[in-house]
Design a protein around this motif. Sequence first.
Motif, PDB file in Angstrom:
ATOM      1  N   THR A 172       0.912  -1.094   0.392  1.00 50.63           N
ATOM      2  CA  THR A 172       0.192  -0.110  -0.082  1.00 50.63           C
ATOM      3  C   THR A 172       0.635   0.922   0.005  1.00 50.63           C
ATOM      4  O   THR A 172       1.933   1.396   0.219  1.00 50.63           O
ATOM      5  N   VAL A 173       0.555   1.884  -0.932  1.00 46.48           N
ATOM      6  CA  VAL A 173       1.362   3.232  -0.958  1.00 46.48           C
ATOM      7  C   VAL A 173       0.495   4.637  -0.413  1.00 46.48           C
ATOM      8  O   VAL A 173      -0.483   5.060  -1.485  1.00 46.48           O
ATOM      9  N   VAL A 174       0.796   5.538   0.163  1.00 44.82           N
ATOM     10  CA  VAL A 174      -0.562   6.340   0.738  1.00 44.82           C
ATOM     11  C   VAL A 174       0.392   7.826   0.236  1.00 44.82           C
ATOM     12  O   VAL A 174       1.072   7.964   1.433  1.00 44.82           O
ATOM     13  N   PRO A 175       0.114   8.560  -0.610  1.00 42.98           N
ATOM     14  CA  PRO A 175       0.417  10.134  -0.551  1.00 42.98           C
ATOM     15  C   PRO A 175      -0.022  10.816   0.497  1.00 42.98           C
ATOM     16  O   PRO A 175      -0.900  10.879   0.681  1.00 42.98           O
ATOM     17  N   LEU A 176       1.402  11.634   0.634  1.00 44.48           N
ATOM     18  CA  LEU A 176       0.831  12.645   2.029  1.00 44.48           C
ATOM     19  C   LEU A 176       0.935  13.879   0.984  1.00 44.48           C
ATOM     20  O   LEU A 176       1.735  14.327   1.090  1.00 44.48           O
ATOM     21  N   ALA A 177      -0.231  14.798   1.120  1.00 43.49           N
ATOM     22  CA  ALA A 177      -0.050  15.913   0.638  1.00 43.49           C
ATOM     23  C   ALA A 177       0.566  16.715   1.583  1.00 43.49           C
ATOM     24  O   ALA A 177       0.084  17.404   2.548  1.00 43.49           O
ATOM     25  N   PRO A 178       0.826  18.575   1.580  1.00 44.89           N
ATOM     26  CA  PRO A 178       1.748  19.590   2.460  1.00 44.89           C
ATOM     27  C   PRO A 178      -0.387  19.841   2.799  1.00 44.89           C
ATOM     28  O   PRO A 178      -1.132  20.461   1.601  1.00 44.89           O
ATOM     29  N   ARG A 179      -0.105  20.740   3.362  1.00 44.38           N
ATOM     30  CA  ARG A 179      -0.807  21.825   3.850  1.00 44.38           C
ATOM     31  C   ARG A 179      -0.809  22.918   3.417  1.00 44.38           C
ATOM     32  O   ARG A 179      -1.553  23.371   2.559  1.00 44.38           O
ATOM     33  N   GLY A 180       0.801  23.388   2.810  1.00 43.44           N
ATOM     34  CA  GLY A 180       0.137  24.338   1.843  1.00 43.44           C
ATOM     35  C   GLY A 180       1.354  25.131   0.600  1.00 43.44           C
ATOM     36  O   GLY A 180       2.014  23.598   0.648  1.00 43.44           O
ATOM     37  N   ALA A 181       2.559  25.658   0.863  1.00 35.59           N
ATOM     38  CA  ALA A 181       3.204  25.169  -0.152  1.00 35.59           C
ATOM     39  C   ALA A 181       4.721  24.426   0.059  1.00 35.59           C
ATOM     40  O   ALA A 181       4.825  24.884   1.422  1.00 35.59           O
ATOM     41  N   VAL A 182       5.262  23.963  -0.711  1.00 32.15           N
ATOM     42  CA  VAL A 182       6.538  23.684  -0.136  1.00 32.15           C
ATOM     43  C   VAL A 182       7.659  24.543   0.362  1.00 32.15           C
ATOM     44  O   VAL A 182       7.642  24.818  -0.511  1.00 32.15           O
ATOM     45  N   PRO A 183       8.263  24.232   1.875  1.00 35.90           N
ATOM     46  CA  PRO A 183       9.379  25.513   2.067  1.00 35.90           C
ATOM     47  C   PRO A 183      10.502  24.785   1.548  1.00 35.90           C
ATOM     48  O   PRO A 183      10.744  22.907   1.002  1.00 35.90           O
ATOM     49  N   GLY A 184      10.926  25.569   0.765  1.00 39.11           N
ATOM     50  CA  GLY A 184      12.454  26.062   0.240  1.00 39.11           C
ATOM     51  C   GLY A 184      13.557  26.082   0.488  1.00 39.11           C
ATOM     52  O   GLY A 184      13.702  27.385   1.386  1.00 39.11           O
TER      53      GLY A 184
ATOM     54  N   LEU B 145       7.443  19.633  -5.152  1.00 38.77           N
ATOM     55  CA  LEU B 145       8.689  20.326  -5.244  1.00 38.77           C
ATOM     56  C   LEU B 145       8.878  21.796  -4.514  1.00 38.77           C
ATOM     57  O   LEU B 145       7.645  22.351  -3.952  1.00 38.77           O
ATOM     58  N   ALA B 146       9.810  22.597  -3.867  1.00 38.56           N
ATOM     59  CA  ALA B 146      10.041  23.794  -3.887  1.00 38.56           C
ATOM     60  C   ALA B 146       8.909  24.699  -3.885  1.00 38.56           C
ATOM     61  O   ALA B 146       9.403  24.644  -4.950  1.00 38.56           O
ATOM     62  N   GLY B 147       7.865  25.566  -3.812  1.00 35.76           N
ATOM     63  CA  GLY B 147       7.395  26.938  -4.001  1.00 35.76           C
ATOM     64  C   GLY B 147       5.539  25.960  -4.620  1.00 35.76           C
ATOM     65  O   GLY B 147       5.171  27.038  -4.412  1.00 35.76           O
ATOM     66  N   GLN B 148       5.538  24.445  -4.072  1.00 36.78           N
ATOM     67  CA  GLN B 148       4.736  23.953  -5.091  1.00 36.78           C
ATOM     68  C   GLN B 148       3.751  23.902  -3.951  1.00 36.78           C
ATOM     69  O   GLN B 148       3.894  23.195  -2.852  1.00 36.78           O
ATOM     70  N   ASP B 149       2.101  23.198  -4.640  1.00 41.18           N
ATOM     71  CA  ASP B 149       1.505  22.880  -3.571  1.00 41.18           C
ATOM     72  C   ASP B 149       0.395  21.776  -4.005  1.00 41.18           C
ATOM     73  O   ASP B 149       0.283  22.056  -5.123  1.00 41.18           O
ATOM     74  N   ALA B 150      -0.070  21.005  -2.898  1.00 41.88           N
ATOM     75  CA  ALA B 150      -1.251  19.630  -3.898  1.00 41.88           C
ATOM     76  C   ALA B 150      -2.689  20.053  -3.666  1.00 41.88           C
ATOM     77  O   ALA B 150      -3.491  19.420  -4.136  1.00 41.88           O
ATOM     78  N   GLY B 151      -2.794  21.425  -3.979  1.00 42.29           N
ATOM     79  CA  GLY B 151      -4.294  21.902  -3.831  1.00 42.29           C
ATOM     80  C   GLY B 151      -5.354  21.917  -3.228  1.00 42.29           C
ATOM     81  O   GLY B 151      -4.571  22.026  -1.920  1.00 42.29           O
TER      82      GLY B 151
END
Length: 339
Positions: free
Chosen positions: A82-94, A297-303
């Motif tokens: 089982t592979v579970v993606p984990l989404a960030p709450r906001g933009a990814v820190p860089g 990657l840095a600066g991106q978000d999951a929507g």
Amino acid sequence: MPALLKLRVRAARLQEFSAQERLDDHTPAVRRQGPWRRSRGSRQALVLVLLIALAFATAVYMGVRNPYRSLAERDPEPLRSTVVPLAPRGAVPGAAPAALFEHSPAAHFRVGAEGVNLPAVHGTENFTDTQVLAALDAAKEYIIRSSLDPEVLTGGTVRPVRVLVDSYQLEQFDRSMDRPADDGRHAATGWLVRFDASRVALADPQVRVRGSLAVTETGSSRLEVTGDHTFVYALRPAAGQPEGDGQASLFTVRREVRFRFDRDDLRDHQIEVVQAYVQAGPMSCGGDTAGQLRPLLAGQDAGKGRPAGTDPYAPQRSTASLCGVMADEAQPSPPRGSP
């Protein structure tokens, strides 16, 4: 007396010809009997004994090493993953890798293979200390090769992992690598950690690791080793990719893997991978993770549309069945001086 004995021996070696043979010209009355005729009976007996011994040895060998019998006795089980993606709450820190690690929960993790530690080794009821150590060593080697080898991480090769897989699982392994599918049986990311190398690259080869190994006896002829490890990678966009803001970002993978060993596996230094539960992020919940992990990657978000939060650093926290959100404490804090 000696002359008489010689005469008798010589007579025993002579055989009288028939009357017709004696009528032929230049045919002596007797012919010499060769050694093969004298010992034909004993030679046949010897050959028969050899054939019986060979048949017995073959029966014993096939009884011990017959692969069909072995598989039936071992009750082979395919890998379930089982592979579970984990989404960030906001933009990814860089930031730079060192700064990211310093301000993350992985700040005190060990580097690379040093983070994959063996527990104290004790024999079980049916397995010696040496056999238990062999199982733990094989599990450790599999975890290192499948989670830390740069060539494996970037999709350059799978051979370092494949050579450790038990032979009856190779067909499943090869199909997972060649035709990965999100069906719980054939996800390449259930067997190993692999990134989409066309999009991302390692920003720091020194992966941070923390976790544990535990061994139990599950039968008179079987050992199981369970590994629970968190790996933190520093990633950046691959060459020529405009994704993100160009800075490094952290990517976390928590792998809970269950291995199984019988005595053949311990002798051959092979391993049965029977279950893998993987949480990985930051990723988008809608991405295909069967063949490769696709980090944000840095600066991106999951929507939008994210489920409840999940912390891959905390084993006691539950995870959603299909996708989770990285809890705030699981993400690195923005380094001082960063925008």
